[in-house]
Design an enzyme around this catalytic site. Structure first.
Site, mmCIF file in Angstrom:
data_model
loop_
_atom_site.group_PDB
_atom_site.id
_atom_site.type_symbol
_atom_site.label_atom_id
_atom_site.label_comp_id
_atom_site.label_asym_id
_atom_site.label_seq_id
_atom_site.Cartn_x
_atom_site.Cartn_y
_atom_site.Cartn_z
ATOM 1 N N ASN A 212 0.821 -1.219 0.000
ATOM 2 C CA ASN A 212 0.000 0.000 0.000
ATOM 3 C C ASN A 212 0.854 1.268 0.000
ATOM 4 O O ASN A 212 0.344 2.352 0.266
ATOM 5 C CB ASN A 212 -0.962 -0.005 1.189
ATOM 6 C CG ASN A 212 -0.229 -0.024 2.523
ATOM 7 O OD1 ASN A 212 1.000 -0.136 2.567
ATOM 8 N ND2 ASN A 212 -0.978 0.075 3.604
ATOM 9 N N HIS A 406 -4.425 5.612 11.253
ATOM 10 C CA HIS A 406 -3.327 5.838 10.285
ATOM 11 C C HIS A 406 -3.785 5.729 8.847
ATOM 12 O O HIS A 406 -2.993 5.905 7.929
ATOM 13 C CB HIS A 406 -2.183 4.871 10.554
ATOM 14 C CG HIS A 406 -2.320 3.525 9.871
ATOM 15 N ND1 HIS A 406 -3.445 2.743 9.963
ATOM 16 C CD2 HIS A 406 -1.461 2.831 9.093
ATOM 17 C CE1 HIS A 406 -3.263 1.632 9.270
ATOM 18 N NE2 HIS A 406 -2.080 1.661 8.729
#
Lengths: 482, 135
Positions: A212, A406
């Site tokens: 990611n 996050h």
């Protein structure tokens, strides 16, 4: 009010404390040392109990020296050892440190750069800018960056982090002042970083890696808090760049090395765990100290990695736009780290795995430029969805050890995501939205927007809970995937 | 008959392996990981044979260390095993001869093999295990 949805994670009693917080009491399992809190509205709570997130969070609550509560942020999901989005604090004097509580990608984090131009002014050049960024920044696991460091140079990076790049002209003093811990953790002990870890990291400085990780060109779409946005130098329509990466193979190997070391010594320390991946040792033990020194060195490598990528991005923008292509570092913040902090008069080792430190306006570690506003926090969404800039709150210090989420948080496995849409389809979808994309079809399919939770909902929960405060919303215009 | 497959996990990849015996399980786990490491890569033949040795303190840690050895070699030597012959495999020691392929860039999306929920357990065919790979 009680919530007991009969789903995989909800064999445990759960008490909703507020519209954004659910508590699982210490009595839920005989081996818990502290309760657990999940920061979630009703919808996100359903997701939290749909996999092993809760079980993993409760496993963390069994670790020696745990304080207060263990926390799962609204983006939390099943990981290994700690859940991703997990926060736990352990007493420094008699508690543990756990490599699995930090994760393999030590100091994975996010930094935001802001340009002096609006996206509208350079609209015709976005495609070439994104293309040039993809050429300038190495991506993909193991792919080397431009800098192949010799032994003393790597040692210097491990010891000094971003500070080591000042002399090379790859960082400025202002960059350091706008990076968590000045981009340089003083507790770093390069001697504790193995030869294997160094070998994995030596050629990877300046690369984003896979999964990611990304570099994204964005437009400030919405301003929620004019004063805070002004303090951060952000304005509607402005071009920004978000960089998401970590310590690469070097950090992965440091974690591998110390999970192995701690797994072998836990019995000697009298530690029994429900999950071997939580392998840990007392912070005060030789193994605990060695890991902390190595982890800080790997974190320094990660700060330097994002700084080298910043330099590459600056070169691309200056070549294309001249002086108006200057990119100012707004802030750089980690989301996989264990930090020694003082909370309630106690020294605690706060583990954040997929969670961001979010200190408020009055905290002394909030950078001078943002004192009175709060430490900036960046919450990336997924390709094609929004990202957010928030600021930490003083309130969060008492609620979650000064921590917030996050990201959006994965909601779907990679295999499931690929079944929904192919990489080519994802690329077309993004292009239809005017987003320029560089990335392999496989990566695009696995990291597609539908694989993630709704970032707007996740951010609203942390905002409503007081864990952080919304400042601006960013919309992607170009993405370089790992 | 040794086999491997990949199972769903919200954020990682689970490598599920089975074999008639312990050496077979180690070999098929290595091959399964190699398959992941070579996704999207353009491998070139490498005639050289490598001897790989791993020492650990029990079966589970030997399996994890073995897979992490392969991750390390892929990332630093740009080499991924294809044919694996386990010459010696106790609960704490492994010695293998392997032939593999070279890749231009380190090919992996795998950061490490983890211990989470790992148990080498008996099965109808012999042995099986599920290893969560951090990706």
């Amino acid at each position: 009010m009680s919530e007991d949805t009969r789903k995989p994670g909800s064999q445990y009693p759960a008490q909703r404390l507020s519209p954004t917080c659910v508590e699982i009491p210490k009595s839920a399992r005989a081996d818990l040392r502290v309760p657990a809190r999940v920061w979630a509205d009703a919808e996100l709570w359903k997701k939290a109990v749909s996999d092993r997130t809760l079980e993993q969070l409760l496993n963390v609550a069994t670790l020696p020296g745990a304080c207060g509560c263990v926390h799962a942020m609204p983006d939390a999901h099943e990981g290994y050892g700690f859940p991703v989005g997990g926060v736990a604090a352990f007493r420094a004097k008699d508690g543990v440190i756990s490599p699995g509580g930090v994760g393999y990608d030590i100091n994975c984090g996010v930094r935001l750069l802001a340009a002096d131009v609006g996206v509208g002014e350079v609209k015709q050049r976005i495609e070439s800018l994104v293309h040039d960024l993809s050429r300038a920044i190495a991506s993909g696991t193991g792919r080397s960056g431009d800098l192949r460091l010799n032994v003393p140079e790597l040692e210097y990076v491990l010891a000094q982090g971003s500070r080591s790049l000042l002399e090379r002209g790859l960082a400025t003093q202002a960059d350091l002042e706008h990076t968590e811990a000045g981009g340089s953790l003083a507790a770093a002990d390069p001697d504790k970083v193995s030869h294997r870890a160094r070998e994995r990291g030596r050629g990877q400085l300046g690369s984003i890696g896979s999964g990611n990780h990304f570099v994204e060109v964005q437009r400030v779409e919405t301003v929620y808090d004019e004063d805070a946005a002004e303090a951060l130098g952000l304005w509607k329509g402005q071009l920004t760049i978000l960089i998401h990466t970590g310590s690469r193979g070097l950090g992965h190997q440091v974690c591998t090395d110390f999970v192995r070391i701690m797994d072998a010594v836990m019995a000697r320390h009298g530690i029994k765990l429900p999950d071997r991946e939580l392998a840990c040792a007392p912070f005060a033990s030789p193994e605990g100290k060695d890991y902390f020194g190595a982890m800080c060195a790997a974190a320094n490598f990660a700060f330097a990695n994002r700084q080298v990528i910043t330099h590459a991005a600056r070169q691309v923008f200056r070549r294309a736009l001249g002086d108006s292509g200057d990119l100012r570092l707004v802030y750089d913040v980690a989301h996989n780290m264990a930090k020694l902090e003082e909370h309630g008069g106690q020294k605690l080792l706060v583990h954040r795995k997929g969670a961001t430190r979010a200190f408020g306006p009055s905290h002394p570690e909030t950078p001078a430029a943002y004192r009175g506003v709060g430490q900036p926090v960046f919450i990336p969404g997924s390709m094609g969805t929004a990202s957010y800039v928030l600021v930490g709150t003083d309130e969060a210090f008492g609620l979650s050890f000064g921590s917030t989420c996050h990201g959006a948080g994965r909601a779907m496995s990679r295999t499931a995501a690929k079944k929904v849409k192919s990489g080519q389809e994802v690329r077309k979808d993004l292009e239809r939205q005017g987003i320029v994309v560089h990335g392999s079809p496989g990566e695009l399919a696995e990291e597609a927007p539908h694989a993630y939770k709704d970032v707007d909902r996740v951010v609203q929960v942390v905002h409503d809970a007081g864990l952080a405060r919304k400042v601006v919303r960013l919309r992607p215009v170009g993405v370089v995937k790992g | 008959m040794a086999w491997h497959r990949f199972l769903d996990h919200t954020s990682e990849i689970i490598l599920h392996v089975g074999a008639a015996d312990w050496p077979g399980l180690l070999a098929v786990a290595g091959k399964g990981l190699a398959e992941l490491l070579l996704r999207g890569a353009r491998p070139a033949p490498d005639p050289a044979e490598r001897v790989l040795e791993v020492v650990a303190h029990d079966r589970e840690s030997l399996l994890v260390d073995w897979l992490n050895e392969i991750v390390y070699l892929a990332e630093t030597a740009f080499w991924v095993p294809q044919e694996i012959l386990i010459e010696e495999a106790s609960d704490s020691r492994l010695r293998a001869r392997a032939r593999g392929v070279r890749v231009e860039t380190a090919p992996s999306l795998v950061k490490a093999a983890t211990f989470h929920g790992l148990q080498v357990r008996p099965s109808v065919e012999g042995l099986e295990a599920e290893v969560i790979l951090d990706v």
